[in-house]
Enzyme design. Structure first.
Site, PDB file in Angstrom:
ATOM      1  N   HIS A 159      29.160  -8.760  27.609  1.00  0.00           N
ATOM      2  CA  HIS A 159      27.716  -8.712  27.353  1.00  0.00           C
ATOM      3  C   HIS A 159      27.315  -9.899  26.487  1.00  0.00           C
ATOM      4  O   HIS A 159      27.880 -10.107  25.416  1.00  0.00           O
ATOM      5  CB  HIS A 159      27.328  -7.413  26.653  1.00  0.00           C
ATOM      6  CG  HIS A 159      27.633  -6.187  27.453  1.00  0.00           C
ATOM      7  ND1 HIS A 159      28.917  -5.669  27.559  1.00  0.00           N
ATOM      8  CD2 HIS A 159      26.826  -5.377  28.192  1.00  0.00           C
ATOM      9  CE1 HIS A 159      28.881  -4.598  28.339  1.00  0.00           C
ATOM     10  NE2 HIS A 159      27.638  -4.397  28.726  1.00  0.00           N
TER      11      HIS A 159
ATOM     12  N   LYS B 195      32.241  -6.508  35.158  1.00  0.00           N
ATOM     13  CA  LYS B 195      30.850  -6.339  34.721  1.00  0.00           C
ATOM     14  C   LYS B 195      30.467  -7.507  33.822  1.00  0.00           C
ATOM     15  O   LYS B 195      31.126  -7.770  32.816  1.00  0.00           O
ATOM     16  CB  LYS B 195      30.635  -5.030  33.964  1.00  0.00           C
ATOM     17  CG  LYS B 195      29.171  -4.855  33.529  1.00  0.00           C
ATOM     18  CD  LYS B 195      28.931  -3.632  32.657  1.00  0.00           C
ATOM     19  CE  LYS B 195      27.482  -3.587  32.199  1.00  0.00           C
ATOM     20  NZ  LYS B 195      27.237  -2.500  31.217  1.00  0.00           N
TER      21      LYS B 195
END
Length: 302
Positions: free
Chosen positions: A98, A125
């Site tokens: 992230h 991700k």
């Protein structure tokens, strides 16, 4: 709501005790597969303790039958070593990164992708932050690359300028997108509700051949145009979706999203005059209207 799976954010549960609470949270039979996340503060979550208790909770979730577990790239190798090869076959490991500051270059995203793949992740991700809407195009490129290489990936861009990534990810090959239970319950900036993804944007019908339309503006989040147009598309069976584009630089936006997949735009304030200048051709009536408005504004200034 019609979701395909439920993410359980353990770090957001008050007074969470893994051995007491996880058996209840993951009790079978379950109506949906579970994605278990225990996000630390340093990656945008709420957990502030040491890694080992968190690892123990995630491993317990696997043993109790969680279908997906998310672990951060920074500690992925450490977590995999902690598991000692005990990951159940029916559990997929999502290794996530992230970035809450920006969206790196295409080359940097490709390098990040390779790093995550090297951990042995079942699913990659990558979540970044948009400083302008053209940043999202780089995430779309990564999604398309992964689809061609058959690499499962969740690729999303956070905040209002990245909103289109959450709706259009199935068009470009994203493994899944996230929707909140209701407004105010988001787990990331500008996350749409699950109800809006399904009922407004018809996300289940979005695929590689879906044409993209939308309204360009700044601000644009208040616009009702997506509700109107998407319902119209649905009613006539048109394979298309209509989204809000929060745009700062119109010329840059149009040059970035110039492929035939982006089939048409409505334009509202403050970009109407810039839109005329960006057009290869302007209908004579539109030119007259534009000139009349400019004359009126000049008169008002006087």
């Amino acid at each position: 709501l019609g979701a395909d799976l439920a993410e359980l954010r353990l770090d957001r549960l008050a007074g969470f005790a893994p051995r007491r609470d996880l058996p209840a949270l993951l009790a079978k039979p379950r109506t949906l597969p579970a994605l278990v996340t225990y996000r630390p503060k340093w990656e945008g979550g709420e957990y502030e303790g040491d890694d080992e208790p968190r690892f123990e909770a995630l491993q317990l979730a696997m043993e109790l039958g969680a279908e997906y577990v998310d672990i951060e790239l920074k500690v992925a190798d450490k977590f995999i070593k902690f598991m000692s090869g005990k990951k159940p076959e029916n559990c997929k490991l999502i290794v996530s990164s992230h970035n809450y500051d920006n969206t790196p270059s295409a080359e940097e995203l490709a390098s990040l992708l390779a790093q995550i793949q090297a951990t042995g992740a079942d699913i990659v991700k990558i979540a970044t932050t948009a400083t302008e809407i053209v940043d999202v195009s780089r995430m779309f490129q990564i999604l398309v690359h992964c689809q061609e290489k058959q690499v499962p990936i969740i690729g999303l861009v956070m905040n209002d300028r990245g909103f289109i990534s959450r709706v259009l990810c199935p068009k470009f090959g994203g493994y899944l997108t996230f929707g909140s239970l209701e407004k105010g319950k988001e787990s990331a900036p500008s996350q749409p509700t699950a109800a809006d993804l399904i009922n407004v944007y018809n996300i289940r019908q979005i695929g590689p051949d879906t044409k993209v339309f939308g309204i360009i503006g700044n601000p644009v989040g208040h616009s009702k145009s997506p509700i109107l147009h998407n319902e119209a598309f649905r009613s006539v069976g048109l394979n298309a979706v209509y989204v809000p584009f929060l745009v700062d630089d119109l010329a840059k936006f149009l040059s970035t999203y110039s492929s035939p997949d982006f089939a048409g735009f409505s334009c509202t304030i403050p970009h109407k005059e810039a839109a005329v200048r960006c057009c290869d051709e302007v209908d004579p009536i539109a030119r007259v209207i534009s000139s009349s408005l400019l004359l009126l504004l000049h008169s008002l200034d006087c």
